[in-house]
Scaffold this motif. Structure first.
Motif, short mmCIF file in Angstrom:
data_model
loop_
_atom_site.label_atom_id
_atom_site.label_comp_id
_atom_site.label_asym_id
_atom_site.label_seq_id
_atom_site.Cartn_x
_atom_site.Cartn_y
_atom_site.Cartn_z
N ASP A 450 17.18 108.51 49.68
CA ASP A 450 18.53 108.52 49.33
C ASP A 450 19.60 108.61 50.18
O ASP A 450 20.79 108.95 50.12
CB ASP A 450 18.72 109.73 48.27
CG ASP A 450 18.36 110.88 48.87
OD1 ASP A 450 17.96 110.92 50.11
OD2 ASP A 450 18.55 111.97 48.07
N HIS A 451 19.20 108.42 51.62
CA HIS A 451 20.26 108.84 52.66
C HIS A 451 21.20 107.48 52.55
O HIS A 451 21.15 106.35 51.94
CB HIS A 451 19.46 108.47 53.88
CG HIS A 451 20.53 108.74 55.18
ND1 HIS A 451 21.18 107.83 55.86
CD2 HIS A 451 20.49 109.95 56.06
CE1 HIS A 451 21.86 108.45 56.70
NE2 HIS A 451 21.53 109.73 56.90
N PRO A 452 22.68 108.04 52.93
CA PRO A 452 23.90 107.05 52.93
C PRO A 452 23.59 105.58 53.37
O PRO A 452 24.06 104.76 52.89
CB PRO A 452 24.88 107.98 53.41
CG PRO A 452 24.64 109.26 53.28
CD PRO A 452 22.93 109.23 53.28
N TRP A 453 22.92 105.73 54.66
CA TRP A 453 22.53 104.58 55.18
C TRP A 453 21.73 103.38 54.28
O TRP A 453 21.88 102.23 54.14
CB TRP A 453 22.04 104.55 56.55
CG TRP A 453 22.89 105.13 57.45
CD1 TRP A 453 24.11 105.84 57.48
CD2 TRP A 453 22.46 105.13 58.94
NE1 TRP A 453 24.46 106.26 58.64
CE2 TRP A 453 23.44 105.84 59.77
CE3 TRP A 453 21.31 104.92 59.68
CZ2 TRP A 453 23.58 106.20 61.01
CZ3 TRP A 453 21.45 105.16 61.25
CH2 TRP A 453 22.56 105.77 61.77
N VAL A 455 21.51 103.71 51.06
CA VAL A 455 22.49 103.31 50.05
C VAL A 455 23.22 102.22 50.24
O VAL A 455 23.49 101.05 49.59
CB VAL A 455 23.03 104.61 49.39
CG1 VAL A 455 23.87 103.94 48.09
CG2 VAL A 455 22.00 105.49 48.89
N SER A 456 23.90 102.17 51.39
CA SER A 456 24.81 101.31 51.89
C SER A 456 24.08 99.84 52.01
O SER A 456 24.62 98.82 51.75
CB SER A 456 25.32 101.72 53.11
OG SER A 456 26.35 102.73 53.09
N ARG A 459 23.69 98.39 48.72
CA ARG A 459 24.91 97.95 48.08
C ARG A 459 25.17 96.43 48.65
O ARG A 459 26.00 95.75 47.90
CB ARG A 459 26.01 98.83 48.34
CG ARG A 459 25.68 100.48 47.74
CD ARG A 459 25.91 100.27 46.38
NE ARG A 459 25.95 101.63 45.72
CZ ARG A 459 25.13 102.02 45.13
NH1 ARG A 459 23.57 101.53 45.41
NH2 ARG A 459 25.17 103.29 44.72
#
Length: 468
Positions: A450-453, A455-456, A459
């Motif tokens: 679930d790290h922002p990287w 997720v990005s 996306r």
């Protein structure tokens, strides 16, 4: 009184090592009036007592140089090939430390050095929620082997269980237990008799070399370097930014040839356990598929993502794969072998598990080439492989790595002047923070799903090899 500092670089080389040596040396000598020597080729040089004096002329002009002027090696102090056989050279290291009148030793090393050579690994000490002190110690520490002969000392069990009771049922690092044991030793003089007991040696076996160093008075400070960026409790390690730039540039260049020939290009990026480098370079370079060690991949999902691109008129794909990425079936086999090794009740079981692990690693040594062939067969598109390898370690360090290495190494000199030892100098925002080695050891920073990287990447439509 003038302080004397020793410094060494251990483990794999990394951009920014010379910047760190320079920063520590200039701050220690120019600002604090200390003297510094550098041991050659890592711990091997400390054992052989081979060093060079790090003075103004030696430190001049090395800021922009890659590699390390001291040389490095992967030798482990407690398992070093010496005189034709593997020996524990810890006592020799301690003797040479004192022979050179050192006040502290700066060890510049990444994950391996801090996780293994200094303190050990993370292990699970069991899940019992209501222990009774009359049960054997190992019932709580190693549930898979409750009858181990090394842990039948009832006095040791009683004392240590009282000390460790609050930690039972949770995932605990051995250094944390070491801190609790030291507290018990201070509060109960009888605990000092356990220092040489088989029970205590078994409980601490993974990092007893650190115990020897600490008990004999060595002052140690470490700096976080590795291109893998997998050292815990620091925002970033120096070396990562340079390697990230190199890998990203490679992906950028591969785009044009992939597009021209309508190919799949599979590019292997370093990262055996941690996928930060592949993830960051994959996102920055616009890879269509990113495969990480932390996220076992489904080959059919990867192939389907590439086929969807083809159907939408995109006639090429870039696959960024970390060297440690595995398909789901192989990953489960590796985990099972690792668990058997951890839970082995005797030497034979442990040996068998190690051999199985070695066999699995050997079978999958060329997994990137195999992946390329499989994708070619499944998609009908021509596929080519590029393995970046040690290219990512070399060359001039980036401005960010030079700045980070200088910041942390000068902060290291500040800590030495304050007699603050037993810590790693970590990056926290714009600050340099002293983090106890007990907390760093075994704290490997892996990529969470679930790290922002991550997720990005999802996306923007990047395939990570897992079903949605």
């Amino acid at each position: 009184m003038t302080k004397h500092i020793g410094i060494l670089t251990a483990g794999g080389d990394s951009p920014g090592l010379n910047a760190a040596i320079r920063g520590a040396g200039k701050a220690a000598q120019g600002h604090y009036g200390m003297q510094m020597i550098g041991f050659l080729d890592g711990f091997r040089g400390l054992v052989d007592n081979r060093f060079k004096r790090l003075e103004g002329e030696t430190l001049s002009g090395i800021l922009t140089r890659g590699g390390t002027i001291l040389g490095t090696s992967r030798d482990k102090p407690h398992r070093m090939l010496f005189g034709g056989k593997v020996q524990d050279m810890t006592d020799v290291i301690v003797d040479n430390y004192h022979a050179n009148h050192l006040d502290t030793l700066i060890c510049i090393g990444g994950g391996t050095q801090k996780n293994k050579r200094v303190f050990g690994l993370v292990i699970d000490f069991g899940t019992s929620q209501s222990p009774k002190s009359t049960r054997p110690l190992t019932t709580y520490l190693c549930p898979s082997r409750p009858g181990h002969p090394a842990l039948r000392n009832n006095f040791a069990s009683s004392l240590l269980l009282r000390t460790w009771l609050p930690m039972t049922g949770r995932r605990v690092r051995r250094p944390t237990l070491f801190s609790l044991w030291r507290k018990a030793r201070r509060e109960n003089s009888a605990a000092s008799r356990l220092l040489g007991s088989t029970s205590l040696r078994f409980a601490l076996h993974g990092w007893q070399r650190a115990l020897k160093l600490l008990e004999k008075g060595l002052n140690i400070i470490t700096l976080p370097k590795t291109i893998d960026n997998d050292v815990g409790l620091t925002d970033v390690t120096f070396g990562f930014d340079t390697a990230l730039g190199i890998a990203t540039d490679a992906i950028d260049r591969l785009h044009s040839t992939a597009h021209s020939h309508h190919r799949i290009i599979v590019v292997e990026i370093m990262g055996h356990r941690a996928g930060w480098l592949a993830l960051g370079a994959g996102i920055a370079g616009g890879a269509d598929v990113i495969l990480l060690p932390e996220i076992p991949y489904d080959l059919e999902v990867v192939a389907d993502a590439i086929r969807k691109r083809s159907r939408s008129g995109k006639n090429f794909s870039i696959v960024a794969v970390a060297e440690g990425a595995l398909p789901t079936d192989k990953a489960s086999m590796v985990r099972e072998a690792e668990q058997r090794k951890l839970n082995a009740a005797n030497k034979k079981e442990k040996k068998d598990a190690k051999e199985d692990l070695a066999q699995l690693n050997q079978e999958y040594a060329n997994h990137t080439v195999l992946l390329s062939r499989q994708l070619e067969q499944m998609t009908g598109l021509e596929s080519r492989v590029t393995i970046l390898g040690h290219l990512q370690r070399g060359g001039t360090p980036s401005a960010a790595d030079r700045l980070l290495a200088t910041r942390l190494s000068t902060a290291c000199a500040d800590l030495i002047s304050q007699d603050h030892f037993g810590v790693m100098v970590a990056a926290r925002g714009d600050d340099a923070v002293a983090v106890p080695l007990e907390d760093v050891a075994g704290n490997k920073k892996l990529v969470p799903q679930d790290h922002p990287w991550v997720v990005s990447a999802q996306r923007v439509g990047t395939c990570l090899g897992m079903s949605e």
